[in-house]
Design a protein around this motif. Structure first.
Motif, short mmCIF file in Angstrom:
data_model
loop_
_atom_site.label_atom_id
_atom_site.label_comp_id
_atom_site.label_asym_id
_atom_site.label_seq_id
_atom_site.Cartn_x
_atom_site.Cartn_y
_atom_site.Cartn_z
N LYS A 112 11.61 -0.37 -8.27
CA LYS A 112 10.52 0.05 -7.37
C LYS A 112 10.53 -0.73 -6.06
O LYS A 112 10.27 -0.18 -5.00
CB LYS A 112 9.17 -0.12 -8.07
N TYR A 157 0.80 -1.23 0.00
CA TYR A 157 0.00 0.00 0.00
C TYR A 157 0.83 1.28 0.00
O TYR A 157 0.31 2.36 0.20
CB TYR A 157 -0.96 0.01 1.20
N SER A 158 2.12 1.15 -0.23
CA SER A 158 2.99 2.31 -0.27
C SER A 158 3.56 2.45 -1.67
O SER A 158 3.96 1.46 -2.28
CB SER A 158 4.12 2.14 0.75
N ASP A 159 3.58 3.66 -2.18
CA ASP A 159 4.14 3.87 -3.51
C ASP A 159 5.66 3.72 -3.50
O ASP A 159 6.25 3.31 -4.47
CB ASP A 159 3.76 5.26 -4.04
N GLU A 160 6.26 4.06 -2.41
CA GLU A 160 7.72 3.97 -2.28
C GLU A 160 8.06 3.12 -1.07
O GLU A 160 7.58 3.36 0.03
CB GLU A 160 8.32 5.36 -2.06
#
Length: 186
Positions: A148, A83-86
């Motif tokens: 990523k 749930y985290s973009d980074e």
């Protein structure tokens, strides 16, 4: 007061928990993955009803400290990877330790004792699930996915993927594409 709930891993779970709390007249501040912050103490009858109703939906109200800590660890890892973009720039061990306020070795030992796998293995499994998800979205290539998810290289990602799934990332993607094509041609 906080309540901890096992297997609460999606938005659908959160909605279901909110509905159960509403039925029991329990007022809450927040409902997050694995945790509910309620405004006041609940009666033992309300707690028992909530426990029974959650079990019907495959969720479990946690009571003991170890189970609660394990669930907190799982929530931190799930949020970090899914749930985290980074992903955090620091080591996972430092991140988890900082988030939970415990020494990583202590957390790792308890996790291994209770779950039967290491914390590192659990993180790898979740990272591979995230890779599968990203492969299916088809928005990023393997190099971008490796970057990523903080893999040192595409080869490292591919080796881990194969070790966990038994398939190479490209073969996995082909299988999903073939299945989708077959379904569309029916």
């Amino acid at each position: 007061m906080k309540l901890y709930i096992k297997y609460m891993v999606s938005l659908r779970c959160k909605m279901m928990v909110k509905e159960e709390l509403k039925k029991l007249g329990v007022r809450y501040v927040t409902v997050d993955l694995g945790m509910v912050d309620i405004l006041e103490e609940i009666s033992s009858l309300q707690r028992e009803k909530l426990k029974i109703n959650l079990l019907k939906s495959g969720l479990e109200l946690l009571d003991d400290r170890k189970s609660i800590l394990i669930e907190k660890i799982k929530i931190v890892i799930t949020e970090m990877i899914h749930y985290s973009d980074e992903l955090p720039k620091v080591n996972y061990s430092d991140y988890i330790s900082e988030k939970l306020g415990y020494d990583y070795t202590y957390l790792s030992n308890i996790f291994s004792e209770v779950k039967g796998i290491t914390l590192q293995q659990f993180i790898i499994i979740h990272k591979i699930e995230r890779v599968k998800e990203l492969l299916l979205y088809d928005e990023l290539n393997l190099t971008e996915i490796a970057y990523k998810l903080h893999y040192s290289s595409v080869a490292h990602l591919s080796n881990q993927f194969k070790k966990v799934t038994g398939l190479s990332p490209s073969f996995y993607k082909q299988l999903k594409k073939r299945r989708k094509d077959n379904l569309e041609n029916m």
